[in-house]
Structures are given as structure tokens and as C-alpha cells.
Scaffold this active site. Structure first.
Site, PDB file in Angstrom:
ATOM      1  N   ARG A 101       4.184   2.869  -2.562  1.00  0.00           N
ATOM      2  CA  ARG A 101       4.269   3.329  -3.937  1.00  0.00           C
ATOM      3  C   ARG A 101       4.580   2.143  -4.848  1.00  0.00           C
ATOM      4  O   ARG A 101       5.300   1.218  -4.483  1.00  0.00           O
ATOM      5  CB  ARG A 101       5.353   4.396  -4.068  1.00  0.00           C
ATOM      6  CG  ARG A 101       5.277   5.492  -3.039  1.00  0.00           C
ATOM      7  CD  ARG A 101       3.969   6.236  -3.064  1.00  0.00           C
ATOM      8  NE  ARG A 101       3.895   7.205  -4.149  1.00  0.00           N
ATOM      9  CZ  ARG A 101       2.843   7.975  -4.391  1.00  0.00           C
ATOM     10  NH1 ARG A 101       1.763   7.865  -3.634  1.00  0.00           N
ATOM     11  NH2 ARG A 101       2.859   8.839  -5.383  1.00  0.00           N
ATOM     12  N   VAL A 127       0.844  -1.195   0.000  1.00  0.00           N
ATOM     13  CA  VAL A 127       0.000   0.000   0.000  1.00  0.00           C
ATOM     14  C   VAL A 127       0.879   1.244   0.000  1.00  0.00           C
ATOM     15  O   VAL A 127       0.413   2.338   0.325  1.00  0.00           O
ATOM     16  CB  VAL A 127      -0.964   0.018   1.207  1.00  0.00           C
ATOM     17  CG1 VAL A 127      -2.047  -1.032   1.046  1.00  0.00           C
ATOM     18  CG2 VAL A 127      -0.198  -0.167   2.522  1.00  0.00           C
ATOM     19  N   HIS A 132      -5.455   1.507  -6.478  1.00  0.00           N
ATOM     20  CA  HIS A 132      -4.896   2.583  -5.651  1.00  0.00           C
ATOM     21  C   HIS A 132      -6.004   3.312  -4.879  1.00  0.00           C
ATOM     22  O   HIS A 132      -6.132   4.540  -4.952  1.00  0.00           O
ATOM     23  CB  HIS A 132      -4.112   3.575  -6.515  1.00  0.00           C
ATOM     24  CG  HIS A 132      -2.995   4.236  -5.752  1.00  0.00           C
ATOM     25  ND1 HIS A 132      -1.807   4.577  -6.321  1.00  0.00           N
ATOM     26  CD2 HIS A 132      -2.891   4.605  -4.437  1.00  0.00           C
ATOM     27  CE1 HIS A 132      -1.017   5.136  -5.420  1.00  0.00           C
ATOM     28  NE2 HIS A 132      -1.649   5.166  -4.268  1.00  0.00           N
ATOM     29  N   ASP A 139      -1.946  -2.441  -4.215  1.00  0.00           N
ATOM     30  CA  ASP A 139      -2.842  -1.296  -4.347  1.00  0.00           C
ATOM     31  C   ASP A 139      -2.132  -0.122  -5.005  1.00  0.00           C
ATOM     32  O   ASP A 139      -2.690   0.965  -5.091  1.00  0.00           O
ATOM     33  CB  ASP A 139      -3.371  -0.881  -2.971  1.00  0.00           C
ATOM     34  CG  ASP A 139      -4.487   0.147  -3.066  1.00  0.00           C
ATOM     35  OD1 ASP A 139      -5.442  -0.086  -3.842  1.00  0.00           O
ATOM     36  OD2 ASP A 139      -4.399   1.195  -2.389  1.00  0.00           O
ATOM     37  N   GLU A 157       0.189   3.648 -13.583  1.00  0.00           N
ATOM     38  CA  GLU A 157      -1.246   3.700 -13.269  1.00  0.00           C
ATOM     39  C   GLU A 157      -1.949   4.639 -14.237  1.00  0.00           C
ATOM     40  O   GLU A 157      -1.377   5.678 -14.607  1.00  0.00           O
ATOM     41  CB  GLU A 157      -1.442   4.175 -11.822  1.00  0.00           C
ATOM     42  CG  GLU A 157      -0.837   3.236 -10.806  1.00  0.00           C
ATOM     43  CD  GLU A 157      -1.058   3.685  -9.359  1.00  0.00           C
ATOM     44  OE1 GLU A 157      -1.733   4.714  -9.153  1.00  0.00           O
ATOM     45  OE2 GLU A 157      -0.569   3.009  -8.441  1.00  0.00           O
TER      46      GLU A 157
END
Length: 319
Positions: A224, A222, A272, A248, A253
Site C-alpha cells: 500500500r 507493491v 498500481h 506501484d 492515487e
């Protein structure tokens, strides 16, 4: 004294800054318009925290804002050598995301331990298959990243009865140093990454690291995305070096539909969203307005980032 100019690097929905009426001149821009407007701004609010525009547009030795605030915990998308070297104050949104991320991590661990993905899959196939599941209490977790998010994860997991070791950059009271990580990870049932992205942490979770973990252990990120070598994690799951993982955050992204990560066995992929709860934008807006009023009054700001380290240091309780 003229009203200071607050420039907002915007995304939808925009921040609620009505309380600043009469206190500041608010201007909005996207990434394309940032270079032209940035030198005239007194304050920059990076509301679009997924943008790399600040790093690309920072004016070097020219006029620049006195203060930059980002509506995120991570600052790796902002910091460039010119920003790190200048006297601009950089702050982050510490205090908004810690508990939601900790709750999200707890949910992931419960989903793994109680085999919720398997239950949902069997339900879709209309199959009744009784199984035994694992207990969280008594299991061992390692939380990597001793900032506010990592500490809140540690508190919540300890409340559920897990034995938790918190690992930071250096050893100090209640925190293990990074030199202890390999030993702790080799004994852990869960390894949870909540570390900042710096030159020292980029790619730290790789094939060598996953090879240290127990075959029954699971990994959660959780932090980077670039902290994890995604190809190495996929390989570890395909080879069953570890029992499962949850991501996540990702190197790029949004994760495209062509990514092989969608099909990796025993991997939970989420977009995320670990810290994003209902009402988040209002809380972030309120935080910035409160901080602006401190700044305008010449008072010290909270959440000041050490631009050389790449994160906002946490003071120990006895400091």
C-alpha cells in the site's frame, strides 16, 4: 425464504453475477448512493476497491450487511471502528492477485539488474553502448509481508536463485519477525514491500530505513502507498543512498502530473497495476459467486479478515 439482497459498490466494468439469478436480488450503487442502500443489504460486494465510501457510510449500530466482500487484497479502505467492532464478516480476494504481483516484482528486479530502462533510453537516442549487467541469482532479497503475496514473491525469487528472507509481524517457521528487518535490510540487494497497511506499518519505510540500506540496493513497493514516506524515498534517491526504487502504489492515487515523483532519478513509477492481468474481472466475479453459494448454504467462508489486525491471517502448513 426471500432472496438475500446483494448490494454492489460498483465500478466499470461491473461484475458478472448472472449465476446468482434466482439466488439473490442484485442492486448496484455508487459511493453517493451507498449510505441509503447499505442498511437493507444482506451482502455488500465492494467491487470498487479504490473507494473509501464504505468506511464513510458504515451504519454503526443500525442494520448492516452480514457479510462484506472486497475485490482486493487490502482492506484498509474499508475498515472503520464500527465495522471492526460489529459481527459482520469481512472477506478479501486472496487467491487472485498473488502470482501476478510476484511476476510483476520479478519483472522489476530483472529490469533493474539488466538495466532495461537504460537500454530503452539509449535506443531512443540511437546510441550503441555495450555494458555489463548484474546477475539476480545469488543476490539477497528481503520480502516484507508474510501474507500470500509476500510468500508467492518469495517462492518465485527463490526459483530464480535469489537468497530470500521473508519478514512478518512475528517470527515463526520460515518467517523472520519484524525485529530482524533492520539487520536483514542492511545486507540486502533488494527490499520488497508486500505488507498490509495497518497503524503499525504506516510510514515504516522512511529516511531512517533507507539510510540502513546498501548504496547498491534497490527498494520495491507493491503493498500500500502509505507504507512509504515518499518524500524520504525521493530524498534517498537524490542523495544516492540507494541505487534505485520502484513504486506501484502511492499515498494518493492517481498520481497527478504535478507530482515530483515522476522526475526522481532511478525511480520506476507504475499506476498500481502489478496484480491486474487480463481476465481479472472474470476471476474476481467467479470467486465472489462461489463464496456467495457457500454463504447462502451456511458454510464457512474462506479469506476471512481479522478486522482487528487488518488482514486475513495465513495458516502455517503444519497448523
Amino acid at each position: 425464504m426471500p432472496e438475500p439482497t446483494v448490494l454492489v459498490l460498483d465500478t466499470s466494468p461491473s461484475p458478472r453475477l448472472g449465476r446468482l439469478t434466482g439466488q439473490a436480488r442484485i442492486r448496484h450503487t455508487d459511493g453517493a448512493g451507498l449510505p441509503a442502500l447499505l442498511p437493507a443489504a444482506d451482502v455488500l460486494l465492494v467491487w470498487d476497491s479504490a473507494s473509501d465510501a464504505v468506511r464513510d457510510a458504515w451504519p454503526g449500530d443500525g442494520p448492516r450487511p452480514a457479510w462484506v466482500h472486497t475485490a482486493s487484497v487490502g482492506v484498509d479502505r474499508l475498515i472503520c471502528p464500527e465495522l471492526a467492532a460489529c459481527d459482520t464478516v469481512l472477506t478479501n480476494a486472496r487467491g487472485i492477485f498473488e502470482r501476478p504481483v510476484a511476476e510483476y516484482v520479478t519483472g522489476l528486479l530483472l529490469a533493474f539488474a539488466k538495466d532495461l530502462p537504460g537500454t530503452l533510453d539509449l535506443q531512443r537516442r540511437r546510441q550503441w553502448r555495450h555494458r555489463e549487467t548484474a546477475r539476480l541469482a545469488g543476490s539477497r532479497a528481503v520480502v516484507v509481508g508474510a501474507g500470500p503475496v509476500g510468500r508467492e514473491i518469495t517462492r518465485l525469487l527463490m526459483g530464480l536463485g535469489l537468497k530470500v528472507a521473508l519478514v512478518g509481524r512475528t517470527a515463526r517457521r520460515t518467517v523472520h519477525g519484524i525485529g530482524d528487518l533492520d539487520r536483514l535490510a542492511s545486507l540486502a540487494d533488494w527490499v520488497i514491500c508486500a505488507a498490509p497497511l495497518t497503524d503499525a506499518t504506516r510510514g515504516m519505510f522512511d529516511a531512517r530505513f533507507f539510510g540502513l540500506m546498501q548504496p547498491s540496493a534497490r527498494f520495491v513497493n507493491v503493498g500500500r502507498g502509505p507504507l512509504v514516506v515518499e518524500e524520504d524515498l525521493a530524498g534517498a534517491l537524490h542523495r544516492r543512498w540507494i541505487a534505485g526504487a520502484a513504486l506501484d502504489a502511492f499515498e494518493r492515487e492517481p498520481l497527478g502530473p504535478e507530482s515530483p515523483l515522476w522526475d526522481v532519478p532511478d525511480l520506476i513509477v507504475s499506476p498500481h497495476m502489478g496484480g491486474d492481468t487480463v481476465g481479472r474481472q472474470d476471476r474476481l466475479s467467479e470467486q465472489f459467486v462461489t463464496m456467495f453459494e457457500l454463504w447462502a448454504a451456511g458454510r464457512p467462508l474462506p479469506n476471512v479478515v481479522d478486522k482487528r489486525r487488518g488482514y486475513a491471517p495465513v495458516r502455517e502448513p503444519d497448523e
